[in-house]
Write a protein that holds these residues in place. Structure first.
Motif, PDB file in Angstrom:
ATOM      1  N   GLU A 106       3.972  28.517  26.512  1.00 41.57           N
ATOM      2  CA  GLU A 106       4.934  28.547  25.408  1.00 41.57           C
ATOM      3  C   GLU A 106       5.877  27.352  25.459  1.00 41.57           C
ATOM      4  OE1 GLU A 106       6.927  32.258  25.629  1.00 41.57           O
ATOM      5  OE2 GLU A 106       5.309  33.382  24.658  1.00 41.57           O
ATOM      6  N   VAL A 107       6.342  27.002  26.649  1.00 43.42           N
ATOM      7  CA  VAL A 107       7.231  25.843  26.777  1.00 43.42           C
ATOM      8  C   VAL A 107       6.491  24.556  26.427  1.00 43.42           C
ATOM      9  CG1 VAL A 107       8.610  24.500  28.403  1.00 43.42           C
ATOM     10  CG2 VAL A 107       8.702  26.993  28.464  1.00 43.42           C
ATOM     11  N   ARG A 108       5.262  24.460  26.852  1.00 43.94           N
ATOM     12  CA  ARG A 108       4.488  23.242  26.616  1.00 43.94           C
ATOM     13  C   ARG A 108       4.131  23.081  25.134  1.00 43.94           C
ATOM     14  NH1 ARG A 108       1.122  24.322  30.081  1.00 43.94           N
ATOM     15  NH2 ARG A 108      -0.469  25.298  28.787  1.00 43.94           N
ATOM     16  N   GLU A 109       3.931  24.183  24.430  1.00 50.92           N
ATOM     17  CA  GLU A 109       3.495  24.124  23.035  1.00 50.92           C
ATOM     18  C   GLU A 109       4.647  24.301  22.052  1.00 50.92           C
ATOM     19  OE1 GLU A 109       0.463  27.008  22.605  1.00 50.92           O
ATOM     20  OE2 GLU A 109      -0.882  26.079  24.082  1.00 50.92           O
ATOM     21  N   LYS A 110       5.895  24.140  22.512  1.00 49.30           N
ATOM     22  CA  LYS A 110       7.017  24.230  21.591  1.00 49.30           C
ATOM     23  C   LYS A 110       6.900  23.189  20.478  1.00 49.30           C
ATOM     24  CE  LYS A 110      10.414  23.741  24.402  1.00 49.30           C
ATOM     25  NZ  LYS A 110      11.798  23.628  24.924  1.00 49.30           N
ATOM     26  N   ILE A 111       7.371  23.561  19.303  1.00 50.76           N
ATOM     27  CA  ILE A 111       7.341  22.642  18.169  1.00 50.76           C
ATOM     28  C   ILE A 111       8.457  21.618  18.359  1.00 50.76           C
ATOM     29  CG2 ILE A 111       7.534  22.447  15.667  1.00 50.76           C
ATOM     30  CD1 ILE A 111       6.503  25.269  15.442  1.00 50.76           C
ATOM     31  N   SER A 112       8.110  20.359  18.259  1.00 48.24           N
ATOM     32  CA  SER A 112       9.098  19.300  18.472  1.00 48.24           C
ATOM     33  C   SER A 112      10.066  19.236  17.301  1.00 48.24           C
ATOM     34  CB  SER A 112       8.399  17.951  18.653  1.00 48.24           C
ATOM     35  OG  SER A 112       7.721  17.587  17.459  1.00 48.24           O
ATOM     36  N   MET A 113      11.269  18.751  17.575  1.00 46.36           N
ATOM     37  CA  MET A 113      12.281  18.640  16.529  1.00 46.36           C
ATOM     38  C   MET A 113      11.899  17.564  15.510  1.00 46.36           C
ATOM     39  SD  MET A 113      14.862  20.327  15.674  1.00 46.36           S
ATOM     40  CE  MET A 113      15.062  21.186  17.228  1.00 46.36           C
ATOM     41  N   ASP A 114      11.196  16.535  15.940  1.00 43.30           N
ATOM     42  CA  ASP A 114      10.750  15.509  14.995  1.00 43.30           C
ATOM     43  C   ASP A 114       9.791  16.098  13.962  1.00 43.30           C
ATOM     44  OD1 ASP A 114      12.260  13.661  16.374  1.00 43.30           O
ATOM     45  OD2 ASP A 114      10.583  13.011  17.639  1.00 43.30           O
ATOM     46  N   PHE A 115       8.914  16.984  14.425  1.00 45.06           N
ATOM     47  CA  PHE A 115       7.985  17.625  13.502  1.00 45.06           C
ATOM     48  C   PHE A 115       8.723  18.516  12.508  1.00 45.06           C
ATOM     49  CE2 PHE A 115       5.096  21.140  12.391  1.00 45.06           C
ATOM     50  CZ  PHE A 115       4.060  20.417  11.812  1.00 45.06           C
ATOM     51  N   MET A 116       9.767  19.236  12.985  1.00 43.48           N
ATOM     52  CA  MET A 116      10.551  20.079  12.086  1.00 43.48           C
ATOM     53  C   MET A 116      11.284  19.223  11.055  1.00 43.48           C
ATOM     54  SD  MET A 116       9.949  23.175  13.016  1.00 43.48           S
ATOM     55  CE  MET A 116      11.247  23.997  12.101  1.00 43.48           C
ATOM     56  N   ILE A 117      11.797  18.082  11.466  1.00 42.79           N
ATOM     57  CA  ILE A 117      12.483  17.189  10.521  1.00 42.79           C
ATOM     58  C   ILE A 117      11.508  16.652   9.482  1.00 42.79           C
ATOM     59  CG2 ILE A 117      13.794  15.062  10.307  1.00 42.79           C
ATOM     60  CD1 ILE A 117      15.337  17.365  11.587  1.00 42.79           C
ATOM     61  N   ASP A 118      10.278  16.326   9.911  1.00 37.55           N
ATOM     62  CA  ASP A 118       9.273  15.838   8.961  1.00 37.55           C
ATOM     63  C   ASP A 118       8.879  16.906   7.942  1.00 37.55           C
ATOM     64  OD1 ASP A 118       9.304  13.419  10.261  1.00 37.55           O
ATOM     65  OD2 ASP A 118       7.563  13.886  11.526  1.00 37.55           O
ATOM     66  N   LEU A 119       8.872  18.173   8.376  1.00 37.47           N
ATOM     67  CA  LEU A 119       8.535  19.251   7.442  1.00 37.47           C
ATOM     68  C   LEU A 119       9.583  19.398   6.349  1.00 37.47           C
ATOM     69  CD1 LEU A 119       7.147  22.145   9.685  1.00 37.47           C
ATOM     70  CD2 LEU A 119       5.871  20.697   8.110  1.00 37.47           C
ATOM     71  N   GLY A 120      10.836  19.110   6.675  1.00 33.97           N
ATOM     72  CA  GLY A 120      11.909  19.283   5.709  1.00 33.97           C
ATOM     73  C   GLY A 120      12.463  20.689   5.736  1.00 33.97           C
ATOM     74  N   SER A 121      13.489  20.914   4.958  1.00 33.15           N
ATOM     75  CA  SER A 121      14.172  22.211   4.954  1.00 33.15           C
ATOM     76  C   SER A 121      13.304  23.322   4.393  1.00 33.15           C
ATOM     77  CB  SER A 121      15.466  22.116   4.146  1.00 33.15           C
ATOM     78  OG  SER A 121      15.195  21.732   2.801  1.00 33.15           O
ATOM     79  N   THR A 122      12.254  22.989   3.624  1.00 32.54           N
ATOM     80  CA  THR A 122      11.359  24.025   3.106  1.00 32.54           C
ATOM     81  C   THR A 122      10.307  24.445   4.129  1.00 32.54           C
ATOM     82  OG1 THR A 122       9.871  22.354   2.176  1.00 32.54           O
ATOM     83  CG2 THR A 122      11.647  23.176   0.757  1.00 32.54           C
ATOM     84  N   LEU A 123      10.257  23.762   5.279  1.00 31.63           N
ATOM     85  CA  LEU A 123       9.294  24.041   6.351  1.00 31.63           C
ATOM     86  C   LEU A 123       7.852  23.923   5.855  1.00 31.63           C
ATOM     87  CD1 LEU A 123      11.013  27.082   8.093  1.00 31.63           C
ATOM     88  CD2 LEU A 123      11.188  24.671   8.657  1.00 31.63           C
TER      89      LEU A 123
END
Length: 487
Positions: free
Chosen positions: A221-238
């Motif tokens: 679970e720790v190794r496969e956490k979603i990176s914050m850069d990926f969340m920013i690229d998705l945008g607020s609509t995810l």
């Protein structure tokens, strides 16, 4: 002794053992040794043969009661060991009932209690005599003595910082005596002494398998956490549609975005407008006050409306409260967090602005003095006095100079907008997002690892106390998604 260390103070144990237990044991064993010297043929029944005829039945009753008390201590010790093993993540989750609001060590585990009862019946029916049980008890007792001596030696070296030669001397003196006892009881292994060794081996396998699988799952679970850069690229609509509502996503991580969120985003056509990652932690206190139940932290920027929530429960808190009350308390705590966050941010901005203004005015006065060319001769002692007052009062006057409402109109509108969005999402309802995880070993893993993870650990996970049973969430509001962890 093992159980009572968790129920009474250290001083009471020391006084009881020194003044009562040890003298009685010493006198009893010395009397039996003296009786054996005179009657060597009574070795088989030395305890009852050494009792005077007039005191036989009173001693028999007391010995029976003492055996019952000793068995109760053994049962309580088993409960304590299992509870501590679960707290360390070394034993499958079981239902634990705390019978005291004051003493944390007084617990009851129904499954273990039934297990002990069934095994006691099986052992007595199998041996059919006290000889085999006595041999098993001797192996277990000597084993406990050796383990205790080894652990005390480690405590002397690592915690008490005792001299190395003193600790080794303690180990040599007591360890030598215990090794002599061990050599005497090893001959009884085939006559019943195998029983504690078999039990210890079974429990060791269960504990090692559970700990090994749990550690691999958490590392995955720790190794496969979603990176914050990926969340920013998705945008607020995810990357999907945000619909009104609050989604409570339960996971074990206390920081970061769990990978299970990505599974939900791939499986669902829409996601809730507000997402809260809930992590339940149990703390060693009886009851956690309601106002201290939740700890919040923002995840991603404000327009994402994602939060981390750590729900803290004491060992006497019951996780069977009405889910509506749980949801109401969670939202109230989230609103308090948002208000406090806005006030802290506004206070920091005001303090920073005042410090910049003060620094600018100081530099302006210094420039004026430099240009005039006379410096301190033009401004006598009043300059130092004013500068001293300014230096000491700036930090204390910052708070007093702030207006009653430290937030600007823009910040206040932003807070009100976020609070109204939270209330609108609450009116739309809550959904409990749970992960139905399956742990599998990788294809290139060793055969032994595949056997342990795919079969033994999977069997323990299927039969232990589940996460949904622990959280007591309403099943009508549960949304589960399957996920396979390759370890």
């Amino acid at each position: 002794m093992f159980a009572d260390l968790g129920h009474f103070s250290v001083l009471s144990i020391q006084v009881a053992f020194t003044c009562v237990v040890f003298p009685c044991l010493l006198l009893g064993y010395m009397g039996q040794a003296a009786y054996l010297m005179k009657h060597p043929s009574s070795a088989e029944r030395i305890f009852y043969d050494s009792i005077p005829d007039g005191l036989f039945w009173p001693v028999f009753v007391i010995a029976t009661l003492a055996a019952m008390i000793a068995s109760q201590a053994m049962i309580s010790a088993t409960f304590s060991c299992i509870k501590q093993s679960m707290a360390l993540g070394c034993f499958p989750r079981l239902k634990v009932i705390h019978t005291s609001r004051k003493l944390m060590g007084q617990i009851y585990i129904p499954v273990i209690n039934w297990f002990l009862m069934i095994m006691c019946i099986v052992v007595v029916a199998s041996f059919r005599s006290t000889t085999g049980i006595a041999n098993a008890y001797g192996i277990a007792e000597v084993g406990v003595m050796m383990v205790s001596t080894t652990l005390v030696t480690l405590v002397m070296l690592l915690i008490w910082q005792t001299n190395l030669f003193v600790a080794l001397g303690f180990l040599m003196v007591f360890g030598t005596v215990e090794l002599i006892y061990l050599s005497a009881v090893l001959s009884k292994i085939l006559d019943g002494g195998w029983l504690p060794l078999a039990f210890a081996s079974c429990f060791l396998c269960v504990m090692y398998t559970w700990n090994y699988g749990s550690v691999l799952k958490y590392q995955s679970e720790v190794r496969e956490k979603i990176s914050m850069d990926f969340m920013i690229d998705l945008g607020s609509t995810l990357g999907t549609v945000r619909t009104p509502g609050i989604g409570l996503l339960y996971n074990e991580l206390v920081q970061g975005v769990p990978s299970i969120l990505g599974r939900f985003l791939l499986s669902l056509p829409a996601i809730h407008s507000t997402i809260v990652f809930v992590c339940i932690k149990y703390v060693p206190v009886p009851v956690v006050p309601q106002e201290e139940r939740f700890l919040f932290r923002r995840v991603c920027p404000k327009d994402y409306h994602m939060f981390r929530c750590i729900a803290r429960y004491g060992y006497k808190d019951v996780r069977k409260e009405d889910h509506h009350a749980f949801e109401q308390l969670l939202v109230e705590s989230l609103e308090k967090f948002l208000r406090r966050e806005a006030q802290d941010l506004a206070l920091e901005n005001n303090i920073a602005d005042m410090e910049l203004d003060d620094a600018a005015s100081m530099s302006l006065r210094e420039d004026e003095n430099t240009v005039s060319g006379v410096g301190d001769l033009q401004i006598p002692l009043m300059h130092d006095q004013r500068m001293g007052n300014g230096g000491t009062s700036t930090s204390s006057e910052v708070v007093s100079l702030l207006p009653s409402s430290v937030m600007s109109s823009d910040e206040d509108q932003s807070l009100e907008y976020e609070l109204s969005a939270i209330r609108e999402a609450m009116d739309s309802g809550f959904t409990y997002l749970l992960a139905h995880g399956d742990i599998r070993a990788r294809k290139e893993s060793w055969f032994l690892k595949k056997l342990v993870i795919n079969y033994f650990y999977a069997f323990l996970r299927r039969n232990c106390r589940g996460g949904a049973a622990n959280m007591k969430v309403p099943h009508m509001n549960i949304l589960q998604v399957g996920m396979t962890y390759m370890v």
